[in-house]
Design an enzyme around this catalytic site. Structure first.
Site, PDB file in Angstrom:
ATOM      1  N   LYS A  29      85.283  58.571  46.848  1.00 56.70           N
ATOM      2  CA  LYS A  29      85.771  57.820  48.196  1.00 56.70           C
ATOM      3  C   LYS A  29      86.832  58.704  49.023  1.00 56.70           C
ATOM      4  O   LYS A  29      86.896  58.476  50.111  1.00 56.70           O
ATOM      5  CB  LYS A  29      86.357  56.305  47.721  1.00 56.70           C
ATOM      6  N   LYS A  41      70.046  50.350  51.477  1.00 51.08           N
ATOM      7  CA  LYS A  41      69.025  50.849  50.447  1.00 51.08           C
ATOM      8  C   LYS A  41      68.431  49.845  49.394  1.00 51.08           C
ATOM      9  O   LYS A  41      67.525  50.031  48.726  1.00 51.08           O
ATOM     10  CB  LYS A  41      69.729  52.074  49.592  1.00 51.08           C
ATOM     11  N   LEU A  42      69.459  48.658  49.364  1.00 50.45           N
ATOM     12  CA  LEU A  42      69.017  47.845  48.403  1.00 50.45           C
ATOM     13  C   LEU A  42      68.877  48.299  47.006  1.00 50.45           C
ATOM     14  O   LEU A  42      67.858  48.212  46.057  1.00 50.45           O
ATOM     15  CB  LEU A  42      67.632  46.866  48.783  1.00 50.45           C
ATOM     16  N   ILE A  95      80.990  42.676  50.012  1.00 51.17           N
ATOM     17  CA  ILE A  95      81.698  42.511  51.461  1.00 51.17           C
ATOM     18  C   ILE A  95      80.989  42.594  52.657  1.00 51.17           C
ATOM     19  O   ILE A  95      81.074  41.970  53.601  1.00 51.17           O
ATOM     20  CB  ILE A  95      82.809  43.736  51.382  1.00 51.17           C
ATOM     21  N   TYR A 143      84.838  57.529  40.870  1.00 48.94           N
ATOM     22  CA  TYR A 143      84.690  56.652  41.989  1.00 48.94           C
ATOM     23  C   TYR A 143      85.811  56.801  43.161  1.00 48.94           C
ATOM     24  O   TYR A 143      85.210  57.188  44.252  1.00 48.94           O
ATOM     25  CB  TYR A 143      84.626  55.101  41.619  1.00 48.94           C
ATOM     26  N   THR A 198      89.066  52.588  50.050  1.00 50.68           N
ATOM     27  CA  THR A 198      89.721  51.698  49.147  1.00 50.68           C
ATOM     28  C   THR A 198      91.085  52.375  48.615  1.00 50.68           C
ATOM     29  O   THR A 198      91.427  53.286  48.618  1.00 50.68           O
ATOM     30  CB  THR A 198      88.956  51.679  47.661  1.00 50.68           C
ATOM     31  N   ASP A 199      91.821  51.206  48.316  1.00 52.22           N
ATOM     32  CA  ASP A 199      93.315  51.554  47.857  1.00 52.22           C
ATOM     33  C   ASP A 199      93.207  52.169  46.842  1.00 52.22           C
ATOM     34  O   ASP A 199      94.119  52.924  46.212  1.00 52.22           O
ATOM     35  CB  ASP A 199      93.884  50.071  47.473  1.00 52.22           C
ATOM     36  N   GLU A 200      91.994  52.400  45.912  1.00 53.73           N
ATOM     37  CA  GLU A 200      92.004  53.217  44.740  1.00 53.73           C
ATOM     38  C   GLU A 200      92.267  54.771  45.117  1.00 53.73           C
ATOM     39  O   GLU A 200      92.563  55.489  44.035  1.00 53.73           O
ATOM     40  CB  GLU A 200      90.804  53.053  43.884  1.00 53.73           C
TER      41      GLU A 200
HETATM   42  N1  LIG Z   1      84.659  45.249  46.199  1.00 53.78           N
HETATM   43  C1  LIG Z   1      86.113  45.424  46.510  1.00 53.78           C
HETATM   44  O1  LIG Z   1      86.770  45.045  45.736  1.00 53.78           O
HETATM   45  C2  LIG Z   1      86.188  46.735  47.172  1.00 53.78           C
HETATM   46  C3  LIG Z   1      87.926  47.075  47.206  1.00 53.78           C
HETATM   47  C4  LIG Z   1      88.183  48.342  48.152  1.00 53.78           C
HETATM   48  C5  LIG Z   1      87.096  48.808  48.842  1.00 53.78           C
HETATM   49  N2  LIG Z   1      85.843  48.669  48.684  1.00 53.78           N
HETATM   50  C6  LIG Z   1      84.771  49.452  49.725  1.00 53.78           C
HETATM   51  O2  LIG Z   1      84.079  48.372  50.304  1.00 53.78           O
HETATM   52  C7  LIG Z   1      82.816  48.813  50.561  1.00 53.78           C
HETATM   53  C8  LIG Z   1      81.737  47.666  49.983  1.00 53.78           C
HETATM   54  O3  LIG Z   1      82.103  47.168  48.817  1.00 53.78           O
HETATM   55  P1  LIG Z   1      81.187  46.273  47.842  1.00 53.78           P
HETATM   56  O4  LIG Z   1      82.114  45.574  47.015  1.00 53.78           O
HETATM   57  O5  LIG Z   1      80.825  45.226  48.897  1.00 53.78           O
HETATM   58  O6  LIG Z   1      80.075  46.918  47.232  1.00 53.78           O
HETATM   59  P2  LIG Z   1      78.751  46.675  46.900  1.00 53.78           P
HETATM   60  O7  LIG Z   1      78.579  47.499  45.537  1.00 53.78           O
HETATM   61  O8  LIG Z   1      78.596  45.019  46.506  1.00 53.78           O
HETATM   62  O9  LIG Z   1      77.663  46.819  47.898  1.00 53.78           O
HETATM   63  C9  LIG Z   1      77.552  47.928  48.197  1.00 53.78           C
HETATM   64  C10 LIG Z   1      76.143  48.016  49.172  1.00 53.78           C
HETATM   65  O10 LIG Z   1      75.718  49.469  49.479  1.00 53.78           O
HETATM   66  C11 LIG Z   1      74.479  49.355  49.441  1.00 53.78           C
HETATM   67  N3  LIG Z   1      74.068  51.171  48.917  1.00 53.78           N
HETATM   68  C12 LIG Z   1      74.444  51.686  47.779  1.00 53.78           C
HETATM   69  N4  LIG Z   1      74.022  52.871  47.652  1.00 53.78           N
HETATM   70  C13 LIG Z   1      73.423  53.135  49.200  1.00 53.78           C
HETATM   71  C14 LIG Z   1      72.820  54.144  49.772  1.00 53.78           C
HETATM   72  N5  LIG Z   1      72.665  55.241  49.042  1.00 53.78           N
HETATM   73  N6  LIG Z   1      72.340  53.958  50.809  1.00 53.78           N
HETATM   74  C15 LIG Z   1      72.127  52.529  51.535  1.00 53.78           C
HETATM   75  N7  LIG Z   1      72.802  51.767  51.073  1.00 53.78           N
HETATM   76  C16 LIG Z   1      73.396  51.895  49.904  1.00 53.78           C
HETATM   77  C17 LIG Z   1      74.060  48.611  48.097  1.00 53.78           C
HETATM   78  O11 LIG Z   1      72.424  48.454  48.112  1.00 53.78           O
HETATM   79  C18 LIG Z   1      75.005  47.352  48.282  1.00 53.78           C
HETATM   80  O12 LIG Z   1      74.391  46.530  49.314  1.00 53.78           O
HETATM   81  C19 LIG Z   1      82.625  50.179  49.608  1.00 53.78           C
HETATM   82  O13 LIG Z   1      82.576  51.296  50.691  1.00 53.78           O
HETATM   83  C20 LIG Z   1      83.854  50.079  48.488  1.00 53.78           C
HETATM   84  O14 LIG Z   1      84.091  51.422  48.258  1.00 53.78           O
HETATM   85  C21 LIG Z   1      85.650  47.584  48.056  1.00 53.78           C
END
Ligand SMILES: NC(=O)c1ccc[n+]([C@@H]2O[C@H](COP(=O)([O-])OP(=O)(O)OC[C@H]3O[C@@H](n4cnc5c(N)ncnc54)[C@H](O)[C@@H]3O)[C@@H](O)[C@H]2O)c1
Length: 208
Positions: free
Chosen positions: A189, A38-39, A16, A185, A137-139
């Site tokens: 959150k 952090k990649l 996202i 998780y 997150t909705d979770e």
């Molecule tokens: N994907 C979904 O369906 C969804 C739904 C609801 C909420 N969210 C929330 O949206 C946000 C983004 O979700 P996403 O699906 O893009 O996640 P993702 O796992 O695709 O990306 C997470 C990013 O965070 C980086 N990261 C992880 N740990 C880190 C750290 N310690 N320091 C710096 N960077 C770090 C990773 O390198 C990655 O680029 C999250 O907070 C997630 O909880 C996601």
């Protein structure tokens, strides 16, 4: 160049976050956008190839848990806003490794909040014009019940969508819905959400 605002987007190499970073870099050339990530296995900068040379874009490889480094960065860059998406986000992984989820999602969020608080409170305008935008997150609310398994009468089912999509219920999560996390998780959150609210209620920080 002097920018009108400087915004840090955490997790900008993720699923996202990469779309959020691209949107901001292209839509607001007058803002400097810093992608902090952090990649981990979930981050991939190839997602952002098309904007990596834009003048208002900077990538910083950093762990959100590194309070000292983040505190230095926001002072050096005079950061006005933080959009916090970085997280460990895969539920299945959280079942195997809950410590990493608590570390990144809870302690990482707290590190960003505390650094932002210290920096913004040191400025004459304090929190005026500053924003900490936290992605939850909705979770955190648990699961909705299957009140309408066929999707008949659902407000989501239109003539155009009915062949492909059936809604599962008529209930909604609202901002007032009680927290009810179940996985490591969603527990992590939920905890980070509570810290964000605490920084608003305790210090007057303006979160969204
Ligand atoms: N994907 C979904 O369906 C969804 C739904 C609801 C909420 N969210 C929330 O949206 C946000 C983004 O979700 P996403 O699906 O893009 O996640 P993702 O796992 O695709 O990306 C997470 C990013 O965070 C980086 N990261 C992880 N740990 C880190 C750290 N310690 N320091 C710096 N960077 C770090 C990773 O390198 C990655 O680029 C999250 O907070 C997630 O909880 C996601």
């Amino acid at each position: 160049m002097t920018y009108k605002r400087t915004i840090v987007i955490t997790g900008g190499a993720g699923f996202i976050g990469s779309h959020v970073v691209r949107l901001f870099v292209n839509k607001y050339p007058e803002y400097k956008i810093i992608n902090l990530d952090k990649l981990t296995y979930a981050g991939n900068l190839a997602n952002l190839k098309d904007i990596e040379d834009k003048p208002n874009y900077r990538f910083v490889k950093m762990d959100v848990c590194d309070f000292e480094a983040f505190y230095r960065l926001i002072q050096d860059e005079k950061v006005d806003g933080i959009i916090h998406l970085a997280a460990e986000s895969h539920v299945d992984r959280s079942i195997k490794d809950p410590f990493t989820f608590a570390q990144t999602n809870v302690m990482g969020t707290l590190a960003l909040l505390q650094a932002a608080k210290l920096y913004w409170e040191s400025l004459p305008e304090r929190y005026e014009g500053k924003r900490f935008y936290h992605i939850s997150t909705d979770e955190v609310y648990g699961a909705l019940s299957l009140t309408d398994p066929d999707g008949i009468e659902s407000p989501f089912t239109t003539a155009a969508s009915s062949e492909h999509h059936h809604a599962y219920g008529r209930d909604f999560f609202l901002e007032t819905t009680k927290y009810n996390p179940h996985s490591p998780y969603s527990a992590s959150k939920a905890s980070s959400d509570h810290f964000v609210r605490a920084f608003h209620d305790t210090y007057g920080m303006r979160p969204s």
